[in-house]
Design a protein around this motif. Structure first.
Motif, PDB file in Angstrom:
ATOM      1  N   TYR A 188      29.712   5.563 -15.886  1.00 30.54           N
ATOM      2  CA  TYR A 188      28.307   5.502 -15.533  1.00 30.54           C
ATOM      3  C   TYR A 188      27.558   4.612 -16.515  1.00 30.54           C
ATOM      4  N   THR A 228      30.565   5.392  -0.755  1.00 24.73           N
ATOM      5  CA  THR A 228      29.179   5.519  -1.200  1.00 24.73           C
ATOM      6  C   THR A 228      28.935   6.800  -1.976  1.00 24.73           C
ATOM      7  N   TRP A 235      27.692  -1.858  -8.783  1.00 25.84           N
ATOM      8  CA  TRP A 235      28.931  -1.932  -9.569  1.00 25.84           C
ATOM      9  C   TRP A 235      28.928  -3.195 -10.423  1.00 25.84           C
ATOM     10  N   ILE A 240      24.904   1.943  -4.426  1.00 23.89           N
ATOM     11  CA  ILE A 240      25.690   1.992  -5.655  1.00 23.89           C
ATOM     12  C   ILE A 240      25.813   0.556  -6.151  1.00 23.89           C
ATOM     13  N   VAL A 287      30.047   8.971  -5.522  1.00 22.47           N
ATOM     14  CA  VAL A 287      30.665   8.794  -6.823  1.00 22.47           C
ATOM     15  C   VAL A 287      31.695   9.893  -6.984  1.00 22.47           C
ATOM     16  N   VAL A 306      22.894   4.639  -7.825  1.00 20.19           N
ATOM     17  CA  VAL A 306      23.828   4.982  -8.896  1.00 20.19           C
ATOM     18  C   VAL A 306      24.328   3.674  -9.512  1.00 20.19           C
TER      19      VAL A 306
END
Length: 160
Positions: A92, A27, A155, A153, A29, A81
């Motif tokens: 990112y 969790t 993805w 997060i 980055v 994120v």
């Protein structure tokens, strides 16, 4: 001999499953994902926005802004994120369509992000958070409380 073959196949499947899940399990980055174009934290380009009961920040483009957003995250109940992944390469994302819906099905926030980080102070409660990038929508549930910092997060796999 076939018994040994079945054990080896099962072990290979287990290793591939563990590898796939641990890739997405952390969790935080990794530091190597932070761009190297600046060194000092700088929040001058990022200003808190208040809409209704929600105060939020969105940004984190460039190392200075990214470091500042990460350092400021503890002051917000929710941190999100956005990351795109292709093999070992992770980048990112910005301009992610973000929608937050409360437990009463009311849309609390509906914005396009200005960077890979989103920080928000929301009223305590449970929320459905949906993020859309390149037409692919990801949804996660989160509980927000004043006592605990929550982090999500999102993805996406890079189109090949």
């Amino acid at each position: 001999m076939s018994y040994l073959k079945h054990i080896l196949i099962a072990a290979a499947v287990l290793v591939s499953i563990l590898t796939a899940t641990t890739t997405y399990a952390y969790t935080t980055v990794p530091e190597e994902m932070i761009p190297e174009d600046a060194a000092e934290p700088d929040m001058s380009a990022v200003t808190p926005v208040t809409e209704g009961d929600v105060t939020y920040l969105t940004g984190g483009i460039g190392k200075a802004e990214s470091v500042a957003m990460r350092g400021n995250a503890k002051n917000y109940a929710l941190e999100i994120v956005f990351v795109e992944k292709s093999g070992a390469l992770e980048e990112y994302l910005s301009e992610v369509k973000l929608q937050i819906i409360d437990s009463s099905k009311n849309t609390v926030l509906d914005i396009d992000t200005q960077g890979p980080y989103f920080l928000a102070n929301l009223p305590q409660g449970k929320y459905q958070v949906s993020a859309e990038y390149n037409g692919v929508v990801k949804t996660q549930l989160v509980s927000v409380s004043k006592k605990k910092h929550s982090k999500l997060i999102f993805w996406w796999r890079m189109a090949e």
